[in-house]
Design a protein around this motif. Sequence first.
Motif, PDB file in Angstrom:
ATOM      1  N   ALA A 114      52.809 -13.216 -53.910  1.00  0.00           N
ATOM      2  CA  ALA A 114      52.440 -11.876 -53.459  1.00  0.00           C
ATOM      3  C   ALA A 114      51.635 -11.937 -52.168  1.00  0.00           C
ATOM      4  O   ALA A 114      51.871 -11.149 -51.237  1.00  0.00           O
ATOM      5  CB  ALA A 114      51.635 -11.168 -54.552  1.00  0.00           C
ATOM      6  N   GLN A 143      47.436  -2.150 -51.176  1.00  0.00           N
ATOM      7  CA  GLN A 143      47.483  -3.574 -50.837  1.00  0.00           C
ATOM      8  C   GLN A 143      46.077  -4.127 -50.589  1.00  0.00           C
ATOM      9  O   GLN A 143      45.722  -5.209 -51.090  1.00  0.00           O
ATOM     10  CB  GLN A 143      48.346  -3.775 -49.586  1.00  0.00           C
ATOM     11  CG  GLN A 143      49.813  -3.399 -49.763  1.00  0.00           C
ATOM     12  CD  GLN A 143      50.610  -3.677 -48.493  1.00  0.00           C
ATOM     13  OE1 GLN A 143      50.433  -4.702 -47.855  1.00  0.00           O
ATOM     14  NE2 GLN A 143      51.492  -2.760 -48.137  1.00  0.00           N
ATOM     15  N   SER A 150      52.631 -16.376 -59.110  1.00  0.00           N
ATOM     16  CA  SER A 150      52.903 -14.986 -58.733  1.00  0.00           C
ATOM     17  C   SER A 150      51.888 -14.482 -57.709  1.00  0.00           C
ATOM     18  O   SER A 150      52.239 -13.700 -56.812  1.00  0.00           O
ATOM     19  CB  SER A 150      52.866 -14.100 -59.983  1.00  0.00           C
ATOM     20  OG  SER A 150      51.600 -14.190 -60.625  1.00  0.00           O
ATOM     21  N   SER A 181      48.690  -8.929 -58.671  1.00  0.00           N
ATOM     22  CA  SER A 181      49.853  -9.419 -57.929  1.00  0.00           C
ATOM     23  C   SER A 181      51.085  -8.556 -58.196  1.00  0.00           C
ATOM     24  O   SER A 181      51.901  -8.319 -57.292  1.00  0.00           O
ATOM     25  CB  SER A 181      50.130 -10.875 -58.301  1.00  0.00           C
ATOM     26  OG  SER A 181      50.411 -10.989 -59.687  1.00  0.00           O
ATOM     27  N   THR A 227      53.078  -6.511 -55.313  1.00  0.00           N
ATOM     28  CA  THR A 227      54.514  -6.637 -55.067  1.00  0.00           C
ATOM     29  C   THR A 227      55.187  -5.274 -55.099  1.00  0.00           C
ATOM     30  O   THR A 227      56.079  -4.979 -54.278  1.00  0.00           O
ATOM     31  CB  THR A 227      55.130  -7.567 -56.119  1.00  0.00           C
ATOM     32  OG1 THR A 227      54.450  -8.829 -56.097  1.00  0.00           O
ATOM     33  CG2 THR A 227      56.607  -7.789 -55.840  1.00  0.00           C
TER      34      THR A 227
END
Length: 810
Positions: free
Chosen positions: A315, A291, A311, A265, A269
């Motif tokens: 994300a 990603q 988190s 995550s 980000t």
Amino acid sequence: MSSVLEKTLSGLVHSILGGTNSSNPVSQTFGNPSGLKNVSFGLVNFVEKLQSARRISKQEEQECIEHENREWVKVLSSPGISSAVVADLLCRALIASVRGYDLPNLHIHAIKLTQCPIVLHKKIGYLYVSQSLGPGSELTLLLVNTIQRDLTAPNALQVAAALASFPTVVTPDLTPSFICSLTHCLAHKQVYIRRRAAAMVGVVASRCGEQLQDNAADQIPHLLHLLTDQDPGVAIAAINSLCKIYKDCGLQKADLREQVAQSASHLLTQALNGALPKDYQVNALPAPFVQMQMLRVIQQISSKDWQVPASVIEAVESVVGQPWGGKEVALYSVLLECVFTITALPHHDGLITSALKVVLGFLKSTNIDLKYVGLKALASVFSVLEEALTPTHLEAVLDCLYHSNASLQAKTLSLLCAMANPHNYQAVSTTLLEFSTRVQDTSKQKIIYGELSSIITQYCEDVVWCIELLSPLIMNNSLPDSRLLESLVTVFEKGFSKENSVNGAMSASQELLLKIFSLNPLPKAYINLIACMLNLHYGKDPKQVSKYFTDTFVERVRLMNCIQENNSAILQCLKNIGLYDVTICADIVKMLQPYTLNSDLKLRESVQEVCTWLSNSELSLKVIRNKEKILNGELSVDLTLSFLDSYVVESLESGASPFKPFSVVMANTTCFEDKAVTDLNDTQWSTPTGSEDAQSSAPSTSTHLTSGTSHSHNVLIRSTIAPSKKIWSAEGRARLKSEGETSVRSRVDSTSQSVAQQGNLLGPDDDEDEVTEGSVEMADEAQEDKDASASQRMHLTQALLSGLGMARTK
């Protein structure tokens, strides 16, 4: 092979070998060919010959490669060959390997080249090995020491070349030999060595699985340390390897999953915020491939009982919330991967809503490729998003169904069939049937009918709705699809099997029968459907069957002559009609008589069985009713046949023997035969001990008997143990045991006689009666004096009854 790959390999040879060595005939340069400079003459010449041969035929190309291979082997077998020449020839062999030709006689030379001190030649050797050998090959064992030495070499290029060969060499048995050196590479000062080493740990984990559990646990601290590496590529490789260790090596620990999820995550980000180097960007899109990798990691470690960290949710929400539109294919790939990740995570309302928006965007896109991607995504996640779908999504799917693109239509049809369930099967079936009326292609119509019949068979239980849906399609077609008729029969069977729907099913079936019988002429395809429905009526209530239906059915069957092997329903219906309607029974038997002479054995036997049932309808009905009572538990059945006990006792007391199957008799005979063979083999076939002369002549006599009477010896054994004609009489009663014993004893004592005498003794007696089947054990039980007392007979009877598990009936 494409010209790009040829130029790439040619340039690789030039960068490795140069091309100015005029003393080497193999590596002479070609005079400035078009587009290439200072390339090996041998490589260019080989490529030209290969292209010329390929233009002629595939066989010519194969012969060209075989000829060149023989020449290469001669050159490589010559003493004092240099590593540069070997590297040049292996580059040509790589071109042949790319074209699909395996050259196993060059493998050993590639393995030798990996031991070359020149790094570039070593890389050629590793490259050829990785391209030509598969995992687990026996030749890879020769690379173990070389790889171990190269992994610890001070030259980073040697280490990189050795790491590149790991996917080919690594097996569960060889992993312990490399794991220590691979661990040291995780702390290498060069970034690309650490990145490759971290990626190879994941390869080893996937290849070895749980067999690497102990060694994988030792790698986790080193990989966790790499998560804080300054280079993002090293951290990405470490996260992927930790994910594979968690999934494949059986180390599913909660703390490890939390650490991997937090790191994935965090990197996700960073990629969205553009914090990664620009090398990871695609046009203006921030690190799309990073990603996708991190989304796949989250997807693989996810489970429905996982408490997802906040988190990770944040994300994923930031990824799925990226602005829609543009021509960047990478963006749509990220969004599609995000939809798959959301469906893998535990249910979250916000993420599900966002995923549905993405899917709807794909379906409503003007680009056909994106529509297809949307259908694929919806088919993959339909089981998760089924309850959250809206009418807008269904309308978008229908728009794709009526699109002019054939591939899009086929994908939509498969999606509609996958979307069918007990709640929406009626809407899906109606849509498919309506779409089939607009399709002119008969092959597509058959596909639609097949899918429609499978949906109705699996989910439909409403007989009235099914008839309303299918009757127009069936009645307006003289040759209806057989799958639709079978699905209709299945729905009728479901309706007749339930008490709450049997009345409606009977009424609907009667209406359908009236419609079918009103057709003139009646198509032959409907006869089987009529027979199935009438059989259901007879099975439920024979009194409710209309005589108009039965008479019309028999008349149509007689006129159409449609009784065949696979029409068992028609024969069953004729049987039911004949049993319950005596007035027409004789006509049915007369109609079936010609079929009893049919050449088809199965049809002939089926017709004869029906005629047998109809020959005595009163008895047949009684049997059928008793069968129904037995199945319903209304009538008890004596499965032990106790009514025969008195008969069995009387028979045993009269001297009868219990029946034994032939297999049991033969098994008992074989066991007794083996025992007799063993006993007779222990007997010494020699003359008795006497004078010295007799003793000296004994071995020769024994040898003579052994060699001359081997066949007679086998016959003797079988004749002494088999149930002979002398034991059993013509009436099946056993004679006195003394007869058999005397015969056996006399034959065993006659071993000192001559071979001719033994042959006469063992000769068959054609005047004896035939042998009655039975075992020696049965003979021993049955051998008793005819004048035995009644009490002895009683004891024998009781013993036999107790052995059969029966009690005597007084």
